[in-house]
Design a protein around this motif. Structure first.
Motif, PDB file in Angstrom:
ATOM      1  N   LEU C  54     -12.832  -7.918   2.743  1.00 19.94           N
ATOM      2  CA  LEU C  54     -12.446  -7.392   1.841  1.00 19.94           C
ATOM      3  C   LEU C  54     -10.865  -6.809   1.923  1.00 19.94           C
ATOM      4  CD1 LEU C  54     -15.271  -5.535   0.157  1.00 19.94           C
ATOM      5  CD2 LEU C  54     -13.886  -6.582  -0.764  1.00 19.94           C
ATOM      6  N   VAL C  55     -10.668  -6.268   3.021  1.00 19.70           N
ATOM      7  CA  VAL C  55      -9.414  -6.080   3.716  1.00 19.70           C
ATOM      8  C   VAL C  55      -8.355  -7.214   3.574  1.00 19.70           C
ATOM      9  CG1 VAL C  55      -7.756  -6.262   5.648  1.00 19.70           C
ATOM     10  CG2 VAL C  55      -9.453  -4.509   4.641  1.00 19.70           C
ATOM     11  N   MET C  56      -8.733  -8.015   3.898  1.00 16.49           N
ATOM     12  CA  MET C  56      -8.463  -9.773   3.958  1.00 16.49           C
ATOM     13  C   MET C  56      -8.085  -9.846   2.495  1.00 16.49           C
ATOM     14  SD  MET C  56      -7.701 -10.025   7.209  1.00 16.49           S
ATOM     15  CE  MET C  56      -6.425 -11.336   6.590  1.00 16.49           C
ATOM     16  N   PHE C 292     -16.561   0.792   1.285  1.00 16.66           N
ATOM     17  CA  PHE C 292     -16.275   1.084   2.593  1.00 16.66           C
ATOM     18  C   PHE C 292     -14.655   0.715   3.218  1.00 16.66           C
ATOM     19  CE2 PHE C 292     -21.010  -0.623   3.231  1.00 16.66           C
ATOM     20  CZ  PHE C 292     -21.250   0.360   2.611  1.00 16.66           C
ATOM     21  N   CYS C 293     -14.142  -0.347   2.398  1.00 17.51           N
ATOM     22  CA  CYS C 293     -12.662  -0.832   2.933  1.00 17.51           C
ATOM     23  C   CYS C 293     -11.629  -0.274   2.248  1.00 17.51           C
ATOM     24  CB  CYS C 293     -12.466  -2.331   2.116  1.00 17.51           C
ATOM     25  SG  CYS C 293     -11.386  -2.835   1.922  1.00 17.51           S
ATOM     26  N   ALA C 294     -11.803   0.728   1.510  1.00 20.73           N
ATOM     27  CA  ALA C 294     -11.533   1.523   0.965  1.00 20.73           C
ATOM     28  C   ALA C 294     -10.625   2.907   1.519  1.00 20.73           C
ATOM     29  CB  ALA C 294     -11.349   2.033  -1.226  1.00 20.73           C
ATOM     30  N   LEU C 295     -11.875   3.678   1.565  1.00 19.63           N
ATOM     31  CA  LEU C 295     -11.656   4.704   2.522  1.00 19.63           C
ATOM     32  C   LEU C 295     -11.516   4.240   4.039  1.00 19.63           C
ATOM     33  CD1 LEU C 295     -13.427   7.825   3.338  1.00 19.63           C
ATOM     34  CD2 LEU C 295     -14.590   6.653   4.586  1.00 19.63           C
ATOM     35  N   GLY C 296     -11.422   3.326   4.477  1.00 17.11           N
ATOM     36  CA  GLY C 296     -10.250   2.380   5.793  1.00 17.11           C
ATOM     37  C   GLY C 296      -8.819   2.847   5.799  1.00 17.11           C
ATOM     38  N   GLY C 303      -9.513  -0.264  10.064  1.00 13.78           N
ATOM     39  CA  GLY C 303      -9.802   1.213   9.427  1.00 13.78           C
ATOM     40  C   GLY C 303     -10.985   0.389   8.328  1.00 13.78           C
ATOM     41  N   ALA C 304     -11.504  -1.022   8.231  1.00  9.82           N
ATOM     42  CA  ALA C 304     -12.675  -1.104   7.436  1.00  9.82           C
ATOM     43  C   ALA C 304     -13.872  -0.630   8.596  1.00  9.82           C
ATOM     44  CB  ALA C 304     -12.635  -2.687   7.547  1.00  9.82           C
ATOM     45  N   VAL C 305     -13.400  -1.467   9.821  1.00 12.58           N
ATOM     46  CA  VAL C 305     -15.221  -0.531  10.782  1.00 12.58           C
ATOM     47  C   VAL C 305     -15.101   1.053  10.687  1.00 12.58           C
ATOM     48  CG1 VAL C 305     -15.462  -0.664  12.347  1.00 12.58           C
ATOM     49  CG2 VAL C 305     -14.079  -2.472  11.956  1.00 12.58           C
ATOM     50  N   TYR C 306     -13.959   1.443  10.163  1.00 11.84           N
ATOM     51  CA  TYR C 306     -14.328   2.953  10.286  1.00 11.84           C
ATOM     52  C   TYR C 306     -15.102   3.116   8.924  1.00 11.84           C
ATOM     53  CZ  TYR C 306     -11.833   3.398  15.153  1.00 11.84           C
ATOM     54  OH  TYR C 306     -11.733   3.274  16.245  1.00 11.84           O
ATOM     55  N   GLY C 307     -14.725   2.746   8.055  1.00 14.26           N
ATOM     56  CA  GLY C 307     -14.688   3.067   6.714  1.00 14.26           C
ATOM     57  C   GLY C 307     -15.825   2.668   6.518  1.00 14.26           C
ATOM     58  N   ALA C 308     -16.695   1.594   7.281  1.00 14.41           N
ATOM     59  CA  ALA C 308     -17.977   0.912   7.031  1.00 14.41           C
ATOM     60  C   ALA C 308     -18.750   2.455   7.622  1.00 14.41           C
ATOM     61  CB  ALA C 308     -18.111  -0.397   7.618  1.00 14.41           C
ATOM     62  N   LEU C 309     -18.060   2.194   8.702  1.00 16.33           N
ATOM     63  CA  LEU C 309     -19.373   3.283   9.829  1.00 16.33           C
ATOM     64  C   LEU C 309     -19.061   5.056   9.239  1.00 16.33           C
ATOM     65  CD1 LEU C 309     -18.603   2.719  13.164  1.00 16.33           C
ATOM     66  CD2 LEU C 309     -20.425   2.701  12.921  1.00 16.33           C
ATOM     67  N   GLY C 336     -11.626   9.953  -4.882  1.00 19.31           N
ATOM     68  CA  GLY C 336     -10.575  10.172  -4.428  1.00 19.31           C
ATOM     69  C   GLY C 336      -9.825   9.769  -3.545  1.00 19.31           C
ATOM     70  N   VAL C 337     -10.524   8.773  -2.703  1.00 19.68           N
ATOM     71  CA  VAL C 337      -9.714   7.737  -2.511  1.00 19.68           C
ATOM     72  C   VAL C 337      -8.421   6.814  -3.012  1.00 19.68           C
ATOM     73  CG1 VAL C 337      -9.709   4.967  -1.353  1.00 19.68           C
ATOM     74  CG2 VAL C 337     -11.366   6.960  -0.250  1.00 19.68           C
ATOM     75  N   VAL C 338      -9.040   6.235  -4.155  1.00 20.94           N
ATOM     76  CA  VAL C 338      -8.412   5.909  -5.017  1.00 20.94           C
ATOM     77  C   VAL C 338      -6.733   6.819  -5.407  1.00 20.94           C
ATOM     78  CG1 VAL C 338      -8.057   5.061  -7.997  1.00 20.94           C
ATOM     79  CG2 VAL C 338     -10.260   4.318  -6.112  1.00 20.94           C
ATOM     80  N   LEU C 339      -6.958   7.929  -6.081  1.00 20.36           N
ATOM     81  CA  LEU C 339      -6.768   8.927  -6.999  1.00 20.36           C
ATOM     82  C   LEU C 339      -4.916   9.793  -5.775  1.00 20.36           C
ATOM     83  CD1 LEU C 339      -7.742  11.060  -9.934  1.00 20.36           C
ATOM     84  CD2 LEU C 339      -6.075   9.440  -9.731  1.00 20.36           C
ATOM     85  N   ALA C 340      -5.933  10.267  -4.426  1.00 25.00           N
ATOM     86  CA  ALA C 340      -5.222  10.532  -3.337  1.00 25.00           C
ATOM     87  C   ALA C 340      -4.978  10.147  -2.627  1.00 25.00           C
ATOM     88  CB  ALA C 340      -6.089  11.471  -3.145  1.00 25.00           C
ATOM     89  N   PHE C 341      -5.331   9.303  -1.830  1.00 27.33           N
ATOM     90  CA  PHE C 341      -5.080   8.662  -0.307  1.00 27.33           C
ATOM     91  C   PHE C 341      -5.577   7.070  -0.916  1.00 27.33           C
ATOM     92  CE2 PHE C 341      -7.289  12.099   0.206  1.00 27.33           C
ATOM     93  CZ  PHE C 341      -6.703  13.436   0.705  1.00 27.33           C
ATOM     94  N   PRO C 342      -4.913   6.646  -1.932  1.00 21.06           N
ATOM     95  CA  PRO C 342      -5.065   4.514  -1.721  1.00 21.06           C
ATOM     96  C   PRO C 342      -5.065   4.081  -0.286  1.00 21.06           C
ATOM     97  CG  PRO C 342      -2.977   5.239  -3.049  1.00 21.06           C
ATOM     98  CD  PRO C 342      -3.812   6.970  -1.879  1.00 21.06           C
ATOM     99  N   ASP C 343      -4.165   4.655   0.839  1.00 20.18           N
ATOM    100  CA  ASP C 343      -4.354   3.805   1.552  1.00 20.18           C
ATOM    101  C   ASP C 343      -5.063   4.540   2.771  1.00 20.18           C
ATOM    102  OD1 ASP C 343      -2.213   2.683   0.999  1.00 20.18           O
ATOM    103  OD2 ASP C 343      -0.576   4.249   1.576  1.00 20.18           O
ATOM    104  N   GLY C 344      -6.605   5.124   2.075  1.00 21.26           N
ATOM    105  CA  GLY C 344      -7.432   5.434   2.998  1.00 21.26           C
ATOM    106  C   GLY C 344      -6.910   5.850   4.669  1.00 21.26           C
ATOM    107  N   LEU C 345      -7.972   6.226   5.519  1.00 22.22           N
ATOM    108  CA  LEU C 345      -8.200   6.672   7.016  1.00 22.22           C
ATOM    109  C   LEU C 345      -6.733   6.427   7.198  1.00 22.22           C
ATOM    110  CD1 LEU C 345     -11.842   6.507   7.797  1.00 22.22           C
ATOM    111  CD2 LEU C 345     -10.304   8.767   7.036  1.00 22.22           C
ATOM    112  N   ALA C 346      -6.714   4.840   7.193  1.00 23.07           N
ATOM    113  CA  ALA C 346      -5.324   4.407   8.545  1.00 23.07           C
ATOM    114  C   ALA C 346      -4.219   4.662   7.953  1.00 23.07           C
ATOM    115  CB  ALA C 346      -5.374   3.165   7.905  1.00 23.07           C
TER     116      ALA C 346
END
Lengths: 308, 252, 395
Positions: C54-56, C292-296, C303-309, C336-346
Motif C-alpha cells: 500500500l505504501v508503494m 496499518f500503512c497510514a499509521l506507519g 514505517g508500514a511494518v511498524y504500523g502493521a505491528l 487522528g492519523v488523517v487529520l493530525a498525522f498524515p505522515d504517520g509514525l515516520a
C-alpha cells in the motif's frame, strides 16, 4: 435460467419481484440522494453515511416508543414527527462533523474517505453500547399495515408503497432545492467554479456545511423510512453502503436523474435475479455487471461530456 | 494551401477538417492549417476561440470528433498521448507543471527520452550521456546554477523555462507552448524570446499567446482563430491589417 | 552493489534502520516472547506485506485500493487449498461418503474435486499461484481501470465493491470454498506438521525473511527512476503522460506489485495461523489494512511494518481486555492519523527523533572526518528511509 416457466408465469414473477425490488429501490434512492449531493458538490465520499441513516432509524425507534408510552392516541402520526426529528438530528450532527473534520480535508478526498470510515466505526460501536447489538424494530401504525391487491398473484404492501412515496417526494424536494432555489443556484455555482463563486460573494464554506448537513439529514429521513420495512441494528447501515456508492457512481456523480435511474436499475436487477438465483449470486452478478459497465463508461450513465 | 502539397509531405504538421464538439458545442470547427519545418507559428484569438483546445487535440489530451492531424506523415488522432510524445511532439501547459519535489536536474532527467517503459525505468542508470544532455539543456534554459535546487524553489519564470527544457531534452520535432510568457517579467519575456529563437534553429514551434508584442517578436506566421475556426492567417502585419481580425479581436 | 558499498550501506543511516528492524524481529522478539506470542507477531507481520504494497501503491503513486484483502485472501486461499488437499487423504477422510475430498465438500454433497482444485495438489503450482493469482486479478482490474483513467475515489469504491463481491462469492459457494468458516483443519506442509511450536517458530523466521525480501524489492523500486515516476505521477499525472510515459502501465505495475506482496502475506498467514476464511478478505478487513500503512507513514516502507505491528498488537491487547472499546480506538486512529498525522509514525520520527539523531551523527562525523562539508551532511539526510528522497550521485 428461465427454463421451466411459462411466459405468463414469467410475467407474474417479473411483476412480483419488480414490486419487491421497489422497497430496495426506495432505500437506495434515499441513501444515494444524500451521498450524491455531498459527493457531487464536494467530491467527498462519506463512508459514515450508512451510520447517519441508522441514526435516523434509531431516532424513529425512540420516537415510536415515546408515542406508545405517552401519546398512544396520536400513535398513527408518530412517523411524521420521527421523520422530521431524524432529519434535523442527522443534519445537526452532519454540520458538526463537517466543521470538526471534513472541512480540513477538502483537498484530500481519499483521506476524507478514511476519516469518515473511522467515524463510522465509532458511530457503530456507540449504537452497540447504547442500543445493544440486537436489531430493534418499530410497530407500524395501523394504517400502514395490510396490502393493496393488484392482481391475483401480486399484493402491494402499504408500508412499501408509503416508503416509495417518501423516497420520490424527497427526490422531488431535492430537485426543487437544487434547481429552483437560490441555495441550489449557489451550490451549483460553487461546484462549477469555486474561486469565481467566492469572488461574487458566495460563502462557499457555508454552502459546503449546509450541503453536508443536508445530505446527512436526508440520510436521517432514509433511516426513518427504513424502519417501516426492516429492523435496525448497529451495522445495518454498512450493509447498504457499497451498493449505494455504486448507485451514485453508476448514475453519474452530479446527475440527480442518473442517481434515480441507476437506483431503479440496480434494485430491479438484483430483485429479479434473486428469484432465479440464490440471493448471494444475484448480488454478485449485479455488482459485477455494474463494475463492468463502469469500466466501459467510468463517468457514469448520465454524466455530461465536458471540457477539462 | 493545396491538399496536394500536404500529401507530398512537405509539411511537418497538417491539420485538416479538425472538429471537436462537447455536447453539441463545437470548440474547434472544421479547422485546417499547415506547419512548415522550422517555422514558428503563433495562434492568437479572443478567449474561447479554441486555441488551447487545438493544442489539446494535437497532443492527444482531447480526442477529435472528426478530422485528421498528420505529423511527419503519421496520423496522430489514433495514437495515445505517450505515443504522440514518442513520435516527436512536445507540449507545455499554460500553468507550469513541473515536479516540485524533484530537483531541476531530476526534472530534466525524468524527461530524458530513455527508460520510458516500466522495465526501462527500473533499469535506468544515470550515465554520462544523460548528465551531458541535462547540463546541455540546463544551459539553454538558463538554469545551470540551480541544477540541484528543488523545482519548488524556482521563480514562476524559471519554472516555465524548466518545463520548456523538459520538452527540449526529449528532442521533439514539434514544440507546442501554451502562453509561455504569461505572468513573466519584462526581462524574463526578453530572455524567453531569445530562448525560442535558439530553439527554432532545429525545432518547429507552435505557440498560443496573447501578448501581441511578444507575438510580433517571434512569429514567422500567425493564425487567428475565432469561434473554433481560422479567421485569418499570414504575417503579423497581414493579420493586423485584416478587417475581419480587427473587428473581432484587435478592434476591442 | 559491490562488497565495499554494501558495507557502507549497512553503516549508513538507512542501513541502520534496517538493521534495527532486523534486530527487533530476529533477535529481540524471539528471545523475549513465548512461542504463542511469537506466532502472533508473525501473524501481524503477514499484514505488513500488505502495508508495504500500500505504501508503494497509495503512498507513492496515489492509488488507494480498498480491496487489498482480496489479494491477501487469494494468496491465503491458494496456500490453504494446497494444505487442505494434503490433509484430505482418502485414509484420513475414510468416514466421508466420498473419501479423498475436503470435508466441507462432502458435507455439501459434492462427489468429486472441482476442476480448479486439481492443480493445488502440486506444491510448486501453489507457490506460483500464491503470487500469480493475485497479480493476474490485479492486472485485469488494472487494465480495465487505469487504461480507462478511472482513479481516485472511483477506484477506491470499485476495489471495495470487488472485495464485497469476492466475500459474497466465497460465502455463497460453500461447497467449493468452505463458505463462511473458510478452509480449516490444516495440518501438514508436505508431511511437516505446521502446528507444533517448533514449526511455528521456523515459519516465523521464514516470514521475517520474506518480509525483508519484499522490503528490499520495494526499496529497489522506490530508489530507481521507476519510483520517482510513481511519485511524480501522483503529483503531476498530466506532465508525466506528456513526458512520454504510459501512465496506465506504471499504475498497473505498482498495483500488481502491491497485489503480489499481499498474496505472499496471505499465504504466510495461512501457514502461521492454520486456516483461511472470508473474514480476512472483506470490506472491513481490507480498509483496516490501509490504516496499518497510514499509521506507519504512507510514504515509508519501514514505517508500514511498524504500523502493521502496532495496530495489530493494540487490537489484540484491546480485544483481550476491553473488546467494546476497540472500535472506538480504531475509529479514532483513522481520524487522528488523517487529520493530525498524515505522515504517520515516520513523520513523527522525522520531526522529533531525527533532530536528536542528527546531533549524534554529526558528533560521530566530526570525530572521524573533521572536515565534513555541508554537502556530506546533506547526503546523510538524503539516505533517510523516512522521506525516501532520491540522493543525486553525480559522477
Amino acid at each position: 435460467m428461465f427454463d421451466g416457466y411459462t411466459s405468463s408465469e414469467l410475467m407474474s414473477i417479473f411483476a412480483m419481484q419488480g414490486f419487491a425490488g421497489l422497497s430496495l429501490f426506495s432505500v437506495f434512492v434515499l441513501m444515494a440522494l444524500g451521498l450524491a449531493i455531498i459527493f457531487g458538490q464536494m467530491g467527498v465520499i462519506n463512508m459514515a453515511h450508512g451510520e447517519f441513516m441508522i441514526l435516523g432509524a434509531y431516532t424513529t425507534y425512540l420516537t415510536s416508543g415515546f408515542f406508545q408510552s405517552y401519546l398512544p392516541g396520536l400513535f398513527g402520526g408518530y412517523f411524521f414527527v420521527a421523520m422530521i426529528l431524524a432529519f434535523f438530528i442527522c443534519a445537526a450532527l452532519g454540520a458538526l462533523v463537517e466543521w470538526l473534520m471534513i472541512r480540513h480535508l477538502y483537498h484530500r478526498p481519499l483521506d476524507t474517505l478514511l476519516a469518515t470510515w473511522g467515524l463510522s466505526l465509532i458511530m457503530q460501536q456507540a449504537y452497540r453500547s447504547i442500543f445493544g447489538a440486537r436489531e430493534v424494530g418499530v410497530d407500524l401504525p395501523e394504517w400502514m399495515m395490510g396490502a393493496i391487491p393488484v392482481t391475483d398473484m401480486v399484493d402491494l404492501p402499504i408500508n412499501g408503497v408509503f416508503v416509495m412515496i417518501i423516497a420520490l417526494s424527497v427526490a422531488v424536494g431535492v430537485y426543487l432545492l437544487m434547481y429552483r432555489s437560490g441555495y441550489g443556484k449557489k451550490v451549483r455555482a460553487v461546484v462549477q467554479n469555486r474561486p469565481m463563486a467566492e469572488a461574487v460573494g458566495i460563502n462557499s464554506a457555508g454552502i459546503d456545511r449546509a450541503t453536508f448537513a443536508l445530505g446527512c439529514g436526508i440520510a436521517g429521513i432514509a433511516g426513518a423510512a427504513f424502519t417501516m420495512i426492516g429492523s435496525t441494528g448497529p451495522s445495518s447501515g454498512q450493509a447498504y453502503i457499497v451498493d449505494t456508492f455504486l448507485v451514485v457512481v453508476f448514475g453519474g456523480a452530479q446527475s440527480l436523474i442518473g442517481t434515480i435511474v441507476s437506483a431503479f436499475g440496480i434494485s430491479q436487477a438484483q430483485s429479479t435475479m434473486e428469484f432465479f438465483l440464490s440471493g448471494s449470486m444475484a448480488k454478485v452478478l449485479t455488482l459485477l455487471v455494474v463494475i463492468g459497465i463502469l469500466m466501459i463508461r467510468p463517468e457514469g450513465l448520465m454524466a455530461l461530456k465536458v471540457r477539462r | 494551401m493545396s491538399t496536394a502539397k500536404s500529401i507530398s509531405g512537405d509539411f511537418l504538421l497538417a491539420v485538416e477538417g479538425l472538429t471537436v464538439s462537447f455536447d453539441g458545442f463545437k470548440a474547434v470547427d472544421d479547422l485546417s492549417f499547415y506547419l512548415d519545418p522550422r517555422e514558428i507559428r503563433v495562434i492568437i484569438g479572443p478567449n474561447g476561440a479554441g486555441k488551447t483546445t487545438v493544442l489539446d487535440l494535437i497532443c492527444g489530451k482531447t480526442k477529435a470528433t472528426t478530422g485528421s492531424i498528420k505529423f511527419a506523415g503519421k496520423e496522430l488522432t489514433k495514437l495515445k498521448e505517450h505515443q504522440i510524445v514518442h513520435s516527436g511532439v512536445g507540449r507545455k501547459f499554460q500553468t507550469p507543471s513541473v515536479f516540485e519535489d524533484l530537483t531541476v536536474f531530476e526534472n530534466l532527467e525524468v524527461s530524458y527520452p530513455q527508460g520510458h517503459s516500466v522495465i526501462g525505468a527500473l533499469a535506468f542508470k544515470r550515465d554520462t550521456a544523460v548528465i551531458e544532455a541535462v547540463e546541455d539543456v540546463a544551459k539553454t534554459i538558463f538554469l545551470t546554477d540551480v541544477l540541484n535546487e528543488p523545482a519548488a524553489m524556482l521563480s514562476h519564470g524559471q519554472k516555465q523555462w524548466l518545463e520548456i527544457g523538459m520538452l527540449l531534452i526529449q528532442k521533439p520535432a514539434l514544440l507546442m507552448l501554451d502562453e509561455p510568457v504569461a505572468g513573466m517579467s519584462v526581462a524574463e519575456r526578453k530572455k524567453t524570446a531569445e530562448l525560442l529563437r535558439v530553439i527554432t534553429k532545429d525545432h518547429t514551434v507552435l505557440v498560443v499567446e496573447h501578448d501581441m508584442q511578444f507575438v510580433g517578436d517571434i512569429a514567422d506566421r500567425v493564425t487567428v482563430m475565432h469561434q473554433g475556426k481560422v479567421l485569418s492567417e499570414g504575417s503579423i502585419e497581414h493579420v493586423k491589417s485584416d478587417p475581419k481580425v480587427i473587428e473581432v479581436y484587435l478592434g476591442h | 552493489m559491490k562488497h565495499s558499498s554494501l558495507m557502507k550501506w549497512f553503516v549508513s543511516r538507512e542501513g541502520l534502520y534496517y538493521l534495527a528492524l532486523a534486530f527487533l524481529l530476529v533477535v529481540l522478539l524471539p528471545l523475549t516472547l513465548d512461542s504463542f506470542r511469537l506466532n502472533m507477531v508473525g501473524k501481524y507481520l503477514t499484514y505488513a506485506f500488505v502495508a508495504i504494497g500500500l505504501v508503494m501503491c497509495w503512498g507513492k503513486a496515489g492509488i488507494l485500493s480498498l480491496g487489498q484483502g482480496v489479494f491477501f485472501g487469494l494468496g491465503g486461499y491458494c496456500m490453504a487449498m494446497f494444505l487442505k488437499l494434503e490433509a484430505s487423504t482418502p485414509e484420513a477422510t475414510a468416514i466421508q461418503s466420498t473419501p479423498g475430498i475436503p470435508d466441507f465438500m462432502d458435507w455439501n454433497q459434492l462427489t468429486e474435486l472441482p476442476w480448479f482444485w486439481e492443480p493445488f495438489h502440486s506444491f510448486s503450482f501453489t507457490l506460483l499461484a500464491v503470487i500469480g493469482v493475485p497479480v493476474l486479478l490485479a492486472f485485469v482490474i488494472g487494465i480495465a481501470m487505469f487504461t480507462r483513467r478511472v482513479g481516485g475515489v472511483y477506484f477506491a469504491i470499485i476495489t471495495q465493491a470487488i472485495a464485497a463481491v469476492l466475500t459474497i462469492l466465497i460465502i455463497g459457494q460453500q461447497g467449493y470454498t468452505g463458505g463462511v468458516n473458510g478452509i480449516t483443519d490444516l495440518q501438514t506442509l508436505m508431511g511437516w506438521d505446521i502446528r507444533t511450536d517448533e514449526a511455528r517458530n521456523i515459519l516465523y523466521f521464514i516470514c521475517v525473511g520474506m518480509l525483508f525480501l519484499c522490503l528490499f524489492a520495494a526499496r529497489l523500486v522506490q530508489n530507481r527512476k521507476l519510483g520517482r515516476i510513481l511519485v511524480a505521477m501522483n503529483a503531476q499525472e498530466m506532465r508525466v503522460r506528456f513526458s512520454g510515459y504510459d501512465v496506465a502501465a506504471f499504475k498497473i505495475f505498482v498495483f500488481c506489485l502491491a497485489a503480489a506482496f499481499a498474496g505472499i502475506g496471505g499465504a504466510l498467514f495461512t501457514l502461521l495461523v492454520g486456516f483461511m476464511s472470508p473474514s480476512f478478505i472483506g470490506i472491513v478487513a481490507s480498509i483496516e489494512m490501509v490504516i496499518f500503512c497510514a499509521l506507519g507513514g504512507r510514504l515509508s516502507i519501514l514505517g508500514a511494518v511498524y504500523g502493521a505491528l502496532l495496530v495489530n498488537a493494540a487490537k489484540s491487547g484491546f480485544s483481550e481486555s476491553f473488546p467494546e472499546l476497540w472500535p472506538f480506538a480504531m475509529g479514532a486512529l483513522f481520524i487522528g492519523v488523517v487529520l493530525a498525522f498524515p505522515d504517520g509514525l515516520a513523520g513523527l520520527y522525522k520531526s522529533y527523533v531525527m533532530p536528536l539523531e542528527n546531533k549524534v551523527f554529526k558528533r560521530n562525523k566530526s570525530k572521524t572526518a573533521p572536515v565534513a562539508t555541508r554537502q556530506t551532511a546533506e547526503k546523510v539526510d538524503d539516505y533517510s528511509p523516512m522521506n525516501d528522497t532520491y540522493s543525486p550521485e553525480k559522477s
